[in-house]
Design a protein around this motif. Structure first.
Motif, PDB file in Angstrom:
ATOM      1  N   HIS A  27      -6.990  -4.306  -3.242  1.00 24.02           N
ATOM      2  CA  HIS A  27      -8.306  -3.895  -2.766  1.00 24.02           C
ATOM      3  C   HIS A  27      -9.456  -4.290  -3.679  1.00 24.02           C
ATOM      4  O   HIS A  27     -10.611  -4.042  -3.361  1.00 24.02           O
ATOM      5  CB  HIS A  27      -8.334  -2.376  -2.593  1.00 24.02           C
ATOM      6  CG  HIS A  27      -7.248  -1.855  -1.713  1.00 24.02           C
ATOM      7  ND1 HIS A  27      -7.191  -2.125  -0.367  1.00 24.02           N
ATOM      8  CD2 HIS A  27      -6.160  -1.094  -1.992  1.00 24.02           C
ATOM      9  CE1 HIS A  27      -6.120  -1.540   0.142  1.00 24.02           C
ATOM     10  NE2 HIS A  27      -5.482  -0.910  -0.815  1.00 24.02           N
ATOM     11  N   VAL A  97     -11.804  -2.417   1.168  1.00 24.41           N
ATOM     12  CA  VAL A  97     -11.659  -2.031   2.568  1.00 24.41           C
ATOM     13  C   VAL A  97     -12.331  -0.666   2.697  1.00 24.41           C
ATOM     14  O   VAL A  97     -11.837   0.308   2.130  1.00 24.41           O
ATOM     15  CB  VAL A  97     -10.177  -1.946   2.986  1.00 24.41           C
ATOM     16  CG1 VAL A  97     -10.060  -1.485   4.425  1.00 24.41           C
ATOM     17  CG2 VAL A  97      -9.495  -3.299   2.806  1.00 24.41           C
ATOM     18  N   TYR A 100     -10.676   3.106   2.693  1.00 24.12           N
ATOM     19  CA  TYR A 100      -9.205   3.063   2.730  1.00 24.12           C
ATOM     20  C   TYR A 100      -8.581   3.822   1.566  1.00 24.12           C
ATOM     21  O   TYR A 100      -9.080   3.796   0.434  1.00 24.12           O
ATOM     22  CB  TYR A 100      -8.696   1.625   2.717  1.00 24.12           C
ATOM     23  CG  TYR A 100      -7.195   1.576   2.878  1.00 24.12           C
ATOM     24  CD1 TYR A 100      -6.615   1.693   4.137  1.00 24.12           C
ATOM     25  CD2 TYR A 100      -6.353   1.469   1.770  1.00 24.12           C
ATOM     26  CE1 TYR A 100      -5.245   1.696   4.294  1.00 24.12           C
ATOM     27  CE2 TYR A 100      -4.979   1.476   1.912  1.00 24.12           C
ATOM     28  CZ  TYR A 100      -4.428   1.591   3.178  1.00 24.12           C
ATOM     29  OH  TYR A 100      -3.072   1.618   3.331  1.00 24.12           O
ATOM     30  N   ARG A 188      -2.873  -1.954   6.317  1.00 24.04           N
ATOM     31  CA  ARG A 188      -4.296  -2.243   6.484  1.00 24.04           C
ATOM     32  C   ARG A 188      -4.591  -2.988   7.777  1.00 24.04           C
ATOM     33  O   ARG A 188      -5.626  -3.631   7.919  1.00 24.04           O
ATOM     34  CB  ARG A 188      -4.802  -3.024   5.269  1.00 24.04           C
ATOM     35  CG  ARG A 188      -4.920  -2.173   4.011  1.00 24.04           C
ATOM     36  CD  ARG A 188      -5.063  -2.982   2.761  1.00 24.04           C
ATOM     37  NE  ARG A 188      -3.837  -3.709   2.435  1.00 24.04           N
ATOM     38  CZ  ARG A 188      -2.761  -3.152   1.870  1.00 24.04           C
ATOM     39  NH1 ARG A 188      -2.769  -1.864   1.575  1.00 24.04           N
ATOM     40  NH2 ARG A 188      -1.683  -3.859   1.604  1.00 24.04           N
TER      41      ARG A 188
END
Length: 327
Positions: A27, A97, A100, A188
């Motif tokens: 990420h 993201v 997330y 994801r």
């Protein structure tokens, strides 16, 4: 690692502090951000909450922008702090993201970093009381954190906490295995959009929006895209609440009196919760501690402190009355 307090986007006297949390190989860089508003040190000497630090955590697809809420707490003498969690608002980085998380327990790092920055770290001397204030998903996150860290918080105030799935326990139990299976191989991945923008429209009609900052990516009209891994983490949190937890401190739960299903626009959405089923949340709230007060606010929306003037004032009165009873 913390940097320096600098002026916040809300303007003076709000300040913010960036907390670097490291780099995630999937990420990208991770950071959290604390925003603070401190009371007048002279007038706070005689205020009822002069020995209190408040830490606020926002909900899904959100960030801290409620300046009125901060001023309410400092008016009582408390030091107010808000936390933009990793991948939200001030903490959102280009490679992240949005929103997330693999597990709600991962937010322990964000919360502990924030508490250390405000003098409430695990090793700090207990000089001041800690009040946790959480909205929606932030309410779920803080409830689970308090249950895993008994004795740290002196009070928990929950503003429409997301303690149960919108389709109830039966619906949650039915979809959880499917969500978990997909989360294992495609955490994801994309999912259908379920937010039709009605809650944002309700807030806009009430004048709670536009936002004080021009960052629509921080709070998109239809919310962030949801991911299987994130949904699995939320459902696991709901499962733990349903099994029963003990937060170890008094709890105030603020909820609207009614809900409106977010199927099609209805004018009642400006005076009801169009996100959660509030009756289910009220029942779930009885499973989080030994001393829970539930206040149902007639005319409130999902964020009770962004409701129309009368229910918003009612919510502030109930909160002020409740916190003054704590010792």
């Amino acid at each position: 690692m913390a940097g320096q307090w600098v002026p916040d986007i809300l303007g003076k006297p709000f300040e913010q502090l960036t907390l670097e949390l490291g780099v995630d190989g999937v990420h990208g860089p991770l950071a959290a951000t604390v925003v603070r508003l401190l009371p007048n040190p002279v007038t706070a000497l005689v205020a009822p909450l002069r020995d209190v630090d408040v830490l606020y955590v926002h909900g899904w697809s959100d960030f801290f922008f409620q300046a009125e809420l901060a001023r309410f707490w400092i008016g009582l003498g408390a030091r107010f702090h808000a936390l933009d969690l990793r991948r939200y608002g001030r903490s959102l980085r280009p490679d992240n993201v949005p929103g997330y998380i693999d597990s709600l327990d991962d937010y322990d790092l964000d919360i502990e970093a924030a508490l250390a920055a405000i003098g409430q770290g695990a090793d700090a001397a207990p000089r001041r009381r800690l009040f946790l204030l959480g909205h929606s998903t932030g309410g779920l996150t803080l409830t689970l954190w308090a249950a895993r860290h008994p004795g740290r918080a002196s009070a928990l105030v929950l503003n429409s906490p997301w303690l149960e799935f919108q389709f109830g326990a039966v619906g949650r139990q039915a979809i959880a295995p499917l969500v978990s299976a997909r989360a294992r191989f495609d955490p994801r991945g994309t999912q259908p959009v379920v937010d039709l923008g009605f809650y944002t429209r309700a807030q806009t009609e009430l004048g709670a929006l536009p936002l004080p900052v021009d960052r629509p990516d921080w709070r998109p009209e239809r919310g962030f895209a949801t991911r299987p891994g994130w949904l699995a983490a939320i459902l696991d949190g709901h499962r733990r609440i349903a099994a029963g937890v003990e937060v170890g401190c008094p709890v105030l739960v603020l909820l609207s009196a009614r809900s409106t299903p977010p199927i099609a626009w209805n004018d009642t959405m400006t005076s009801t919760d169009s996100v959660l089923v509030v009756d289910d949340i009220a029942r779930s709230a009885t499973r989080i501690g030994a001393l829970v007060t539930i206040a149902r606010i007639d005319g409130a929306i999902h964020d009770v402190f962004l409701s129309a003037p009368e229910p918003r004032a009612h919510a502030y009165r109930e909160t002020g009355r409740w916190v003054r009873t704590l010792r």
